[in-house]
Write a protein that holds these residues in place. Structure first.
Motif, PDB file in Angstrom:
ATOM      1  N   GLU A 172      40.095  40.941  32.272  1.00 47.92           N
ATOM      2  CA  GLU A 172      39.911  41.726  31.051  1.00 47.92           C
ATOM      3  C   GLU A 172      39.375  43.121  31.341  1.00 47.92           C
ATOM      4  N   ARG A 173      38.458  43.214  32.287  1.00 47.03           N
ATOM      5  CA  ARG A 173      37.808  44.513  32.524  1.00 47.03           C
ATOM      6  C   ARG A 173      38.555  45.393  33.523  1.00 47.03           C
ATOM      7  N   TYR A 174      39.196  44.739  34.507  1.00 40.50           N
ATOM      8  CA  TYR A 174      39.810  45.546  35.576  1.00 40.50           C
ATOM      9  C   TYR A 174      41.307  45.316  35.715  1.00 40.50           C
ATOM     10  N   GLY A 175      41.846  44.360  34.945  1.00 44.62           N
ATOM     11  CA  GLY A 175      43.265  44.041  35.112  1.00 44.62           C
ATOM     12  C   GLY A 175      43.579  43.524  36.504  1.00 44.62           C
ATOM     13  N   SER A 176      42.608  42.903  37.158  1.00 50.81           N
ATOM     14  CA  SER A 176      42.789  42.471  38.538  1.00 50.81           C
ATOM     15  C   SER A 176      41.874  41.295  38.836  1.00 50.81           C
ATOM     16  N   ASP A 177      42.357  40.367  39.666  1.00 47.13           N
ATOM     17  CA  ASP A 177      41.480  39.271  40.094  1.00 47.13           C
ATOM     18  C   ASP A 177      40.733  39.634  41.367  1.00 47.13           C
TER      19      ASP A 177
END
Lengths: 588, 588
Positions: free
Chosen positions: A282-287
């Motif tokens: 949600e915050r970074y668009g990345s895992d």
């Protein structure tokens, strides 16, 4: 003459010492009847001077040496003339006045200069890897790799771990990447597989009662290679019994803190930040978010719920999202053409376009401005903390496309706008991973990590009711936007492992055929256990500040999995194949 | 409740402590309304007592546990009653009075008892390796293996060595044992080979300027297995530049001294004894002599030069030898039948028979006595320092048969007569090895060690004039009759390597096809270099006083190279073979 001394260690304190040096000729210069040789060994470089007053014979031999000759020199350490001091070199205040020289081996002119800024093709450097390795950047990288490995070992040894070796000739199992196979000569028609990781063996070690295992383990994957993949790679492989995931994470953090302190002299503070997977997305668009800069994704779906802009509308109606990045103060620096380029960039990640707005004074400018109500505008500005001069970039699509495209765009902008402080080493944990992934095409679940991962306790029942929503008791360690590795608690009860195979669509027979030994072992007193595996090559790459994984591997393979030095793979004799009872099929 | 404590560490000092234990049920006994559980973890065993007065609930749970259940226990450390103290156990003076117990995992009845004296078949133990590994003898062996490895690493790290990783996917080269092959998916019809040792890579590392390399390296040989061979094995692999063979031996000795001190608390004195190969053969009939007992070979060829005994005569006339072993004081203990058995024993080594004499008072008795002159008798007695009651065993044949048979017989007698002090660790170097061996059948020379071995300096010219008599600058480290490993200086000049391949019968094209990269590398400033490789599995076997190499390898393979635990090798899918463009040939 005393023992050999290392060239790079000589300093002013050694003045008047007689020394014996052995190493390579980095450079020879003839100047005013004198000869200057930069002699290089593993410790560095020192300047050696040949002077006819000292030894005419030595000077004559020195005249014949060329770059990369291997020589042995005797001489006396002297102070350099004021004007010739080289402040860049550790040995720059002294030089060695040679009294004797022998040539230990000659050298042809190398196909490229042994210098750090080498612009020759990588293929040529790989073919002559032994020459490339003489460059100080690579020498330093492998020293750093050595040091990193030893810090890890010392930490784990002190913590009661045993280093143990698992087999390289193992059994092929599906449910992972492609295996490298090894035909058996004794059992014709049967094959070993090289391990993709020691996963099942390390679980067996726990069932063998050892409780704390580690290995700097070689692993193998026969996959098509990308810049950051190699057919064989090395992981720091750890497994423990009776520890919780919190304890395993705390232990791993301490280990990495030691590495950072000893190798980079950087203090990282513990405990590391933890981000649940959902929050990271949600915050970074990345895992595997790079948290060295902000520019987080701003969620504006609610604000635009009734948008009259068709693109937003349809994304939201089909259950998707609208998010934006606020590129602070960059409105004036991005022309329409620049934004078109960004649009092309996000299309690679499945986005259909990239809507945008610029804040100019109190106004929102841009093609989509006319579709926005005043209330929506106020909402956006508020949510995005937008100010005069900001550029807002929107993605609206199904959630995964929004995250992927804005996550990638965020990284690109971070780099382009130099928002990233390269001296930072931002470690964090990503936790609460999905346990399973559903493959729409094959209509079945796959294990997101591997099929031995324990669900989080509250989600155990979901395996029966709603497998897709079950979370794994798993954790990944992330550094500066790279996944260093990850781990999990493992299933230690037979019923749970049976259930997992069932959810993955295995029949009892298939599960038993492939993993029978594990299922058996779970019935004979398997302890609660879990662990982690971290990619050593990747860690070294980041700590050595290299951009290429091949620079961290002594004899790496190319993108087509070839070793250009030894020319492997290669054809073998018919006799060899006959003994293995295999033959090569002609390509159709 | 505080942190988990290790069961085997509890002592009288812990009395009155509340403890949390986790581990396996070694044994449960019910006695007079109480339940006693021996709880085992990696540290050892402690006795836990369940008493209805402490907790009725705990007692009820304890009633349900069986051997190898995994449990967690809370309780209080108390002193044992005088009469129940167990002096054999470290924890024997105390026990834990349980207040709580949970079952972490159940266990079926194991197929064999987890005890040190287990007489079940090795196959069953390998199938359930994780159960076998729980035995304290194996737990201790792998702790010792870990410790040995770390001592070696610490020593080498402190001495400036870098630990470096060489590839597992390499190129197949002939001139050694059989390679394990790995078909390439990307390059159809081509194969990688698993390394028999990192030999050429470690030489490349020296050419890469690293000077001091080591690796705990996995190696692979597809050979028919004997008791002391495994398809994959581990060696301590070392290479250095600019060091002499004396320096390499001195460094290795110090490393082994550290290992012996830290792992066994035994001081070995340096420098180690050195035996030239020829002397080892002459004195012990072995190139890896066990010097823990004497009974050296006694050479009597000269004394018997004119013997009328046909067997001696013909051996000597055809250039062979007569040697004997003096089995001190054993004349009376060896009947004719016993000696017949020894005769059968030496026949395995190519001997045609075993002549013998017994010393009875002043007389020599035995079938061959009548062939001996008085002078020969006096000569033999003098040379053999023979006394009343001694048994003399003769071998006469070509030299290699005499050495092989008496060498083996010496070891057998040493064992049978318990002449070997098992507390001794006798290290020694065997030096001055032959460089080449001539194969009569193939009419060519083979490298005795490998084709990269440097001849001793004085013998360099012999490569052209008399290759068979050239000695190698090579050294083997021997412990108690086992070869721990060996090393050599390597050829670092192109001309010498060319010459070596020529002597070995390679055409220029063949040498270039197989070893072109090495020949190239020798032309670009290869430093003088050499090294050593020691078998880690073997070292651990000897230090752990195990008789089986499989006990030192965590997941070993059987004599038919199978892993009985995971059932490898195994069949693979057609898809996997298709991707590799290979197919299995039907057996004819």
């Amino acid at each position: 003459m005393s023992e050999r001394i290392l060239a790079g260690t000589l300093r002013e304190k050694d003045i008047d010492q007689l020394v014996l040096l052995k190493g390579w000729v980095q450079k020879r210069r003839d100047l005013g009847g004198l000869i200057f040789i930069d002699l290089r060994d593993k410790s560095g470089i020192v300047q050696v001077v040949f002077n006819p007053d000292n030894s005419k014979e030595a000077l004559e031999v020195a005249e014949t040496v060329r770059s990369e000759y291997v020589i042995q020199v005797e001489g006396k350490v002297v102070i350099r003339d004021e004007g010739t001091i080289n402040p860049v070199m550790g040995t720059g205040k002294i030089e060695v006045m040679a009294t004797d020289i022998s040539i230990l081996n000659k050298a042809k002119t190398p196909p490229f200069l042994i210098e750090d800024e080498s612009d020759v093709s990588e293929d040529l450097r790989l073919k002559y890897r032994y020459l490339d390795l003489r460059r100080s950047a690579l020498q330093d990288t492998f020293k750093l790799r050595h040091q990193t490995t030893q810090v890890v070992r010392n930490f784990l040894n002190d913590d009661g771990f045993l280093e143990m070796e698992t087999p390289i000739l193992t059994k092929s199992t599906p449910e992972g990447a492609r295996d490298y196979l090894v035909p058996s000569r004794v059992h014709n028609g049967e094959f070993y597989a090289l391990p993709q990781s020691p996963q099942l063996f390390k679980q067996m070690i726990m069932m063998g009662g050892f409780e704390k295992y580690y290995q700097i383990a070689r692993c193998f994957r026969d996959e098509d290679l990308r810049a950051d993949r190699q057919p064989e790679f090395t992981q720091i492989d750890i497994e423990t019994s009776f520890m919780t995931s919190d304890e395993i994470m705390a232990m791993t953090e301490k280990m990495m803190k030691n590495v950072m302190k000893d190798v980079k002299n950087i203090d990282i503070s513990l405990p590391l930040q933890r981000l649940p997977y959902n929050e990271a997305m949600e915050r970074y668009g990345s895992d595997k978010p790079d948290t060295r800069f902000d520019m987080e994704l701003i969620h504006v779906t609610d604000i635009l719920a009734d948008s009259s802009f068709k693109v937003f509308q349809s994304a939201i109606e089909s259950g998707g999202k609208v998010c934006l990045l606020n590129v602070k103060g960059q409105a004036a620096n991005y022309s329409r053409k620049d934004i078109d380029k960004l649009t092309d960039f996000v299309k690679v990640y499945g986005a259909k376009g990239l809507a945008w707005l610029k804040i100019e004074g109190d106004e929102l400018k841009g093609p989509i401005a006319k579709f926005l109500t005043d209330e929506e505008k106020t909402g956006l500005v508020g949510q995005a903390s937008a100010e005069d001069g900001d550029l807002l970039l929107f993605s609206s699509d199904k959630t995964s496309v929004v995250y992927d495209s804005l996550g990638a765009l965020r990284l690109k902008l971070g780099k382009d706008l130099q928002l990233i402080d390269k001296s930072k080493f931002n470690f964090l944990w990503v936790t609460d991973w999905p346990l399973l992934e559903y493959d729409e095409g094959l209509e079945r679940y796959f294990a997101a990590h591997h099929p031995f991962t324990m669900p989080v306790e509250e989600d155990l029942d979901k395996l029966s009711t709603d497998p897709g929503s079950a979370r794994a008791n798993a954790y990944d360690l992330v550094l500066n936007g790279y996944e260093l590795g990850g781990g999990s608690l493992r299933i230690h009860k037979k019923e749970q492992q049976d259930k997992m195979f069932e959810v993955l669509g295995f029949t009892k027979e298939e599960a038993s055929e492939q993993f029978g030994f594990l299922l058996d072992a779970l019935e004979y007193g398997a302890p609660p256990h879990g662990g982690i595996a971290l990619g050593l090559d990747r860690i070294v790459m980041l700590l050595a500040e290299r951009s290429n994984l091949r620079d961290t591997i002594l004899f790496p393979k190319t993108a087509s999995a070839s070793d250009l030095l030894t020319d492997a793979p290669d054809e073998v004799s018919e006799e060899q194949l006959d003994e293995l009872s295999i033959q090569v099929k002609k390509k159709l």
